[in-house]
Design a protein around this motif. Structure first.
Motif, PDB file in Angstrom:
ATOM      1  N   PHE A 198     -39.602 -79.023  -5.716  1.00  0.00           N
ATOM      2  CA  PHE A 198     -40.036 -77.810  -6.400  1.00  0.00           C
ATOM      3  C   PHE A 198     -39.198 -76.601  -5.984  1.00  0.00           C
ATOM      4  CE2 PHE A 198     -43.604 -80.366  -7.436  1.00  0.00           C
ATOM      5  CZ  PHE A 198     -44.289 -79.739  -8.483  1.00  0.00           C
ATOM      6  N   LEU A 199     -39.022 -75.691  -6.913  1.00  0.00           N
ATOM      7  CA  LEU A 199     -38.325 -74.444  -6.619  1.00  0.00           C
ATOM      8  C   LEU A 199     -39.073 -73.687  -5.525  1.00  0.00           C
ATOM      9  CD1 LEU A 199     -36.775 -71.907  -9.049  1.00  0.00           C
ATOM     10  CD2 LEU A 199     -38.526 -71.090  -7.493  1.00  0.00           C
ATOM     11  N   THR A 200     -38.346 -73.194  -4.563  1.00  0.00           N
ATOM     12  CA  THR A 200     -38.902 -72.337  -3.517  1.00  0.00           C
ATOM     13  C   THR A 200     -38.562 -70.895  -3.864  1.00  0.00           C
ATOM     14  OG1 THR A 200     -38.616 -74.075  -1.853  1.00  0.00           O
ATOM     15  CG2 THR A 200     -38.936 -71.823  -1.042  1.00  0.00           C
ATOM     16  N   GLU A 201     -39.571 -70.144  -4.239  1.00  0.00           N
ATOM     17  CA  GLU A 201     -39.353 -68.808  -4.794  1.00  0.00           C
ATOM     18  C   GLU A 201     -38.559 -67.901  -3.869  1.00  0.00           C
ATOM     19  OE1 GLU A 201     -42.203 -65.124  -6.270  1.00  0.00           O
ATOM     20  OE2 GLU A 201     -42.898 -67.179  -6.467  1.00  0.00           O
ATOM     21  N   MET A 202     -38.850 -67.934  -2.586  1.00  0.00           N
ATOM     22  CA  MET A 202     -38.203 -67.013  -1.654  1.00  0.00           C
ATOM     23  C   MET A 202     -36.734 -67.346  -1.418  1.00  0.00           C
ATOM     24  SD  MET A 202     -40.295 -64.605  -0.920  1.00  0.00           S
ATOM     25  CE  MET A 202     -39.546 -63.833   0.520  1.00  0.00           C
ATOM     26  N   GLU A 203     -36.252 -68.476  -1.939  1.00  0.00           N
ATOM     27  CA  GLU A 203     -34.833 -68.815  -1.813  1.00  0.00           C
ATOM     28  C   GLU A 203     -33.987 -68.217  -2.930  1.00  0.00           C
ATOM     29  OE1 GLU A 203     -34.551 -73.022  -1.704  1.00  0.00           O
ATOM     30  OE2 GLU A 203     -35.353 -73.218   0.343  1.00  0.00           O
ATOM     31  N   THR A 204     -34.617 -67.733  -3.999  1.00  0.00           N
ATOM     32  CA  THR A 204     -33.841 -67.183  -5.116  1.00  0.00           C
ATOM     33  C   THR A 204     -33.263 -65.829  -4.742  1.00  0.00           C
ATOM     34  OG1 THR A 204     -35.818 -66.183  -6.112  1.00  0.00           O
ATOM     35  CG2 THR A 204     -35.235 -68.410  -6.812  1.00  0.00           C
ATOM     36  N   VAL A 205     -32.061 -65.567  -5.274  1.00  0.00           N
ATOM     37  CA  VAL A 205     -31.335 -64.333  -4.935  1.00  0.00           C
ATOM     38  C   VAL A 205     -30.916 -63.644  -6.235  1.00  0.00           C
ATOM     39  CG1 VAL A 205     -29.310 -63.366  -3.762  1.00  0.00           C
ATOM     40  CG2 VAL A 205     -30.479 -65.370  -2.803  1.00  0.00           C
ATOM     41  N   PRO A 206     -31.186 -62.347  -6.381  1.00  0.00           N
ATOM     42  CA  PRO A 206     -30.786 -61.636  -7.605  1.00  0.00           C
ATOM     43  C   PRO A 206     -29.276 -61.569  -7.765  1.00  0.00           C
ATOM     44  CG  PRO A 206     -32.443 -60.384  -6.388  1.00  0.00           C
ATOM     45  CD  PRO A 206     -31.985 -61.487  -5.492  1.00  0.00           C
ATOM     46  N   PHE A 207     -28.835 -61.522  -9.004  1.00  0.00           N
ATOM     47  CA  PHE A 207     -27.417 -61.434  -9.311  1.00  0.00           C
ATOM     48  C   PHE A 207     -26.791 -60.182  -8.702  1.00  0.00           C
ATOM     49  CE2 PHE A 207     -24.111 -59.744 -12.185  1.00  0.00           C
ATOM     50  CZ  PHE A 207     -23.186 -60.781 -12.130  1.00  0.00           C
ATOM     51  N   ASP A 208     -27.505 -59.067  -8.765  1.00  0.00           N
ATOM     52  CA  ASP A 208     -26.930 -57.817  -8.246  1.00  0.00           C
ATOM     53  C   ASP A 208     -26.993 -57.724  -6.727  1.00  0.00           C
ATOM     54  OD1 ASP A 208     -29.603 -57.202  -7.714  1.00  0.00           O
ATOM     55  OD2 ASP A 208     -29.788 -55.806  -9.394  1.00  0.00           O
ATOM     56  N   ALA A 209     -27.754 -58.613  -6.081  1.00  0.00           N
ATOM     57  CA  ALA A 209     -27.825 -58.702  -4.613  1.00  0.00           C
ATOM     58  C   ALA A 209     -28.235 -57.387  -3.950  1.00  0.00           C
ATOM     59  CB  ALA A 209     -26.493 -59.181  -4.039  1.00  0.00           C
ATOM     60  N   VAL A 210     -28.989 -56.553  -4.667  1.00  0.00           N
ATOM     61  CA  VAL A 210     -29.453 -55.285  -4.081  1.00  0.00           C
ATOM     62  C   VAL A 210     -30.613 -55.582  -3.136  1.00  0.00           C
ATOM     63  CG1 VAL A 210     -30.473 -53.040  -4.553  1.00  0.00           C
ATOM     64  CG2 VAL A 210     -28.730 -53.967  -6.090  1.00  0.00           C
ATOM     65  N   PRO A 211     -30.466 -55.266  -1.850  1.00  0.00           N
ATOM     66  CA  PRO A 211     -31.545 -55.573  -0.906  1.00  0.00           C
ATOM     67  C   PRO A 211     -32.680 -54.565  -1.010  1.00  0.00           C
ATOM     68  CG  PRO A 211     -29.781 -54.440   0.231  1.00  0.00           C
ATOM     69  CD  PRO A 211     -29.303 -54.639  -1.185  1.00  0.00           C
ATOM     70  N   ALA A 212     -33.825 -54.941  -0.496  1.00  0.00           N
ATOM     71  CA  ALA A 212     -34.947 -54.012  -0.404  1.00  0.00           C
ATOM     72  C   ALA A 212     -34.619 -52.917   0.596  1.00  0.00           C
ATOM     73  CB  ALA A 212     -36.204 -54.752   0.017  1.00  0.00           C
ATOM     74  N   PRO A 213     -35.125 -51.711   0.384  1.00  0.00           N
ATOM     75  CA  PRO A 213     -34.921 -50.647   1.378  1.00  0.00           C
ATOM     76  C   PRO A 213     -35.451 -51.096   2.743  1.00  0.00           C
ATOM     77  CG  PRO A 213     -35.835 -49.758  -0.657  1.00  0.00           C
ATOM     78  CD  PRO A 213     -35.911 -51.250  -0.779  1.00  0.00           C
ATOM     79  N   PRO A 214     -34.737 -50.772   3.829  1.00  0.00           N
ATOM     80  CA  PRO A 214     -35.137 -51.252   5.151  1.00  0.00           C
ATOM     81  C   PRO A 214     -36.409 -50.602   5.678  1.00  0.00           C
ATOM     82  CG  PRO A 214     -33.269 -49.765   5.323  1.00  0.00           C
ATOM     83  CD  PRO A 214     -33.470 -50.012   3.862  1.00  0.00           C
ATOM     84  N   ASN A 215     -36.736 -49.415   5.170  1.00  0.00           N
ATOM     85  CA  ASN A 215     -37.912 -48.696   5.636  1.00  0.00           C
ATOM     86  C   ASN A 215     -38.758 -48.277   4.441  1.00  0.00           C
ATOM     87  OD1 ASN A 215     -37.061 -48.588   8.508  1.00  0.00           O
ATOM     88  ND2 ASN A 215     -35.433 -47.288   7.683  1.00  0.00           N
ATOM     89  N   PHE A 216     -40.000 -47.920   4.689  1.00  0.00           N
ATOM     90  CA  PHE A 216     -40.868 -47.469   3.612  1.00  0.00           C
ATOM     91  C   PHE A 216     -41.521 -46.145   4.001  1.00  0.00           C
ATOM     92  CE2 PHE A 216     -43.230 -50.485   6.235  1.00  0.00           C
ATOM     93  CZ  PHE A 216     -44.397 -49.802   6.541  1.00  0.00           C
ATOM     94  N   ASP A 217     -41.891 -45.374   2.975  1.00  0.00           N
ATOM     95  CA  ASP A 217     -42.495 -44.052   3.192  1.00  0.00           C
ATOM     96  C   ASP A 217     -44.010 -44.103   3.227  1.00  0.00           C
ATOM     97  OD1 ASP A 217     -39.987 -42.418   3.019  1.00  0.00           O
ATOM     98  OD2 ASP A 217     -39.943 -43.277   0.998  1.00  0.00           O
ATOM     99  N   THR A 218     -44.577 -45.019   2.458  1.00  0.00           N
ATOM    100  CA  THR A 218     -46.037 -45.110   2.396  1.00  0.00           C
ATOM    101  C   THR A 218     -46.423 -46.567   2.201  1.00  0.00           C
ATOM    102  OG1 THR A 218     -48.012 -44.236   1.295  1.00  0.00           O
ATOM    103  CG2 THR A 218     -46.116 -44.703  -0.110  1.00  0.00           C
ATOM    104  N   GLU A 219     -47.588 -46.928   2.705  1.00  0.00           N
ATOM    105  CA  GLU A 219     -48.031 -48.327   2.644  1.00  0.00           C
ATOM    106  C   GLU A 219     -49.469 -48.391   2.156  1.00  0.00           C
ATOM    107  OE1 GLU A 219     -47.525 -52.051   5.614  1.00  0.00           O
ATOM    108  OE2 GLU A 219     -48.927 -50.527   6.353  1.00  0.00           O
ATOM    109  N   LYS A 220     -49.734 -49.390   1.330  1.00  0.00           N
ATOM    110  CA  LYS A 220     -51.099 -49.672   0.880  1.00  0.00           C
ATOM    111  C   LYS A 220     -51.429 -51.112   1.252  1.00  0.00           C
ATOM    112  CE  LYS A 220     -54.985 -49.004  -1.390  1.00  0.00           C
ATOM    113  NZ  LYS A 220     -55.996 -48.017  -0.944  1.00  0.00           N
ATOM    114  N   VAL A 221     -52.474 -51.290   2.034  1.00  0.00           N
ATOM    115  CA  VAL A 221     -52.944 -52.623   2.406  1.00  0.00           C
ATOM    116  C   VAL A 221     -54.105 -52.983   1.496  1.00  0.00           C
ATOM    117  CG1 VAL A 221     -53.901 -54.092   4.218  1.00  0.00           C
ATOM    118  CG2 VAL A 221     -52.188 -52.338   4.786  1.00  0.00           C
TER     119      VAL A 221
END
Length: 566
Positions: free
Chosen positions: A372-395
């Motif tokens: 089965f496909l493992t979702e977290m192994e897929t990589v976007p074509f543009d390879a733009v990473p997520a920002p390393p830090n965040f300004d606000t969080e909602k749990v």
């Protein structure tokens, strides 16, 4: 003076969107007349199908990036229901009043009235549209929407396209299902589906239907057949339009190479798999190589509902949940067909054949042996990473509990969502009126990096959909992994992006997105029954820019029909 200058600068990307679309676009026009029709999608006569222009599923919309989509909706629902349409996966950047959720971004369209949705198509990909009033779309009010790049990123790798939809189906009407579900006696168990469909067709045991007093016509039970040319490669677009169920999906004897997830193109050389697990609202594109047989060979397309994630209690509105046929199938048939498509569309048009239980097919594998496909192994074509830090969080914690009336309700953080009355939430924002607390709204400033942590202590997965955005999936726990713990769980900033993601059973999920789309955006479970009972919230994005959001005349007109004025 500085604050005015900042607002003008931040609004500039919205203005540029309209400028680009206007210069390089054509207008793709459709007219949708929505009304009840009768049909036999699974062989059982159903009179509560919400069709468009007399058909189910709704019309396929095909367009290109830069086009303007104009859809005129005429509400002719015979019992007087309101209606809206949501364009699932499209950001509506600069056009938030076009998003469609009733009482969130628009007033619902009254019976006998007309509304014109108009917005630019800015992102390529596989999308769909559906009603966003209560559980209406489970009656069939949905259709597929394909936006193609010019050119597509991987266009040179395939010859033609195949579109497959899978969904659950009910013989009871949405109103009947809602009235049964939203009472204490349901115990929180959703209406159990009667069958599962592929491209709008499937089958149900006629013997069971006849015992329930329903007309069932076995010879109307058909499945889609796609003829493919040996050695050609096809782009397979897959959409799960269900109100509840998730599926395992495979094509016997073939492998699937993912190239798109929810409208996001993937990088080259993704791992090849035999099967995919797909939840409600999710979409994928795969490369399918017709290299497993010769002319005359036939292979099953298989979608098997994950029945272990469904549950029922005595007295369910479906009196025979055991009768559901778990697997719906189609056929890939190798043939000397040449090119089957026309210049206006690269899609292969399927034929439909009656079920023949005496036929045998090449290479039918068991699910347990498949990769089965493992979702977290897929990589976007543009390879733009997520920002390393965040300004606000909602749990967000997924919670089911009984309310003061004994009704079992789903929620985020124990506060069941309630739709605002009067002006829709977006109208309230624009007019400077506080958005009700019962929407569980969460405010963020323009440009904020927002992290959302979702903990799911329940026994089944939940497909979480965020309107107005694609988000980075930076962390996803395995089944039974417990709640997110930053000391124990590692995040991946180089992962994929999408708009609908499954948080697994008894596990956790972490997503991030950039608050760069002013408006009011719904986040909800795409199990429609869970949202109906309260598992939703709204993100109020860039309230400091509310005065720059344009209110279309159509939005004002539709609200005026309810004596509501924005």
């Amino acid at each position: 003076m500085k604050s005015v200058s900042k607002v003008s600068l931040l609004a500039l990307p919205i203005l540029l969107v309209f400028g680009i679309a206007a210069v390089n676009s054509k207008t793709v026009k459709h007219t949708f007349r929505v009304s009840y029709i009768s049909g036999l999608p699974d062989g059982v006569l159903t009179t509560s199908i919400l069709g468009i222009n007399g058909k189910y599923p709704g019309p396929l919309i095909e367009a290109e990036v830069g086009d303007v989509l104009e859809v005129t909706v005429i509400n002719k629902i015979q019992d007087g229901q309101n209606v809206t349409l949501h364009w699932h996966g499209l950001h509506q950047r600069g056009t938030p009043f076009q998003d469609g959720p009733s009482q969130i971004t628009q007033c619902p369209l009254k019976e006998g009235s007309t509304q014109v949705y108009t917005f630019p198509l800015l992102l390529p990909g596989t999308y769909w549209y559906h009603s966003h009033v209560n559980s209406q779309y489970t009656e069939g009010l949905w259709g597929s929407l394909i936006v193609r790049g010019t050119p597509e990123v991987w266009q040179e790798l395939y010859d033609e396209e195949i579109l497959i939809t899978v969904n659950d189906w009910y013989h009871t009407s949405a109103k009947q299902n809602e009235e049964w579900f939203l009472r204490p006696e349901s115990g929180g168990a959703p209406p159990y589906p009667f069958s599962v469909l592929m491209n709008g067709v499937g089958r149900y045991p006629c013997g069971t239907a006849l015992k329930a007093g329903r007309l069932c016509v076995s010879y109307s039970q058909v499945r889609p057949v796609f003829k493919v040319q040996p050695r050609k490669t096809y782009r397979l677009r897959l959409i799960n339009t269900s109100g509840w169920v998730a599926f395992n999906f495979t094509i016997s004897g073939h492998t699937l190479t993912p190239i798109e997830v929810d409208g996001i193109d993937l990088a080259a050389n993704q791992p090849v798999h035999h099967a995919i697990f797909i939840g409600a609202g999710q979409r994928y594109s795969f490369l399918l190589k017709a290299d497993a047989g010769v002319v005359g060979d036939e292979f099953l397309i298989r979608a098997s509902l994950r029945k272990e994630f469904l549950f029922t209690l005595a007295g369910n509105i479906n009196p025979a949940p055991e009768a559901v046929i778990n697997e719906v199938t189609g056929v890939i048939k190798y043939a000397n067909v040449g090119r089957q498509t026309y210049s206006s569309s690269p899609l292969v048009k399927p034929s439909f054949e009656q079920f023949d239980h005496s036929k045998t097919y090449r290479t039918v594998e068991t699910w347990s042996t498949m990769d089965f496909l493992t979702e977290m192994e897929t990589v976007p074509f543009d390879a733009v990473p997520a920002p390393p830090n965040f300004d606000t969080e909602k749990v967000v914690n997924i919670i089911f509990q009984n309310d003061e009336n004994g009704l079992r309700r789903g929620s985020f953080n124990g506060h069941p969502f309630e739709l605002p009355t009067g002006k829709p939430a977006l109208g309230k924002l624009v007019d400077g009126i506080p958005i009700p607390e019962a929407t569980s709204h969460f405010n963020m400033k323009y440009g904020d990096i927002v992290q959302v942590v979702i903990n799911n202590p329940e026994l089944g997965p939940h497909p979480i959909h965020l309107h107005g955005h694609h988000f980075w999936v930076v962390g996803m726990g395995h089944s039974g992994d417990g709640s997110y713990d930053p000391l124990r769980h590692q995040l991946n900033l180089n992962g994929h992006r999408r708009d609908t993601v499954l948080v697994k059973e008894k596990s956790w999920l972490v997503i991030r997105f950039r608050a760069d789309n002013p408006g009011v955006w719904l986040m909800h479970c795409h199990i429609d029954w869970h949202m109906l009972s309260g598992m939703a919230m709204v993100f109020v994005e860039a309230p400091e820019l509310a005065s720059s959001i344009r209110v279309p005349d159509e939005a004002r007109k539709v609200c005026a029909d309810h004596n509501v004025f924005i």
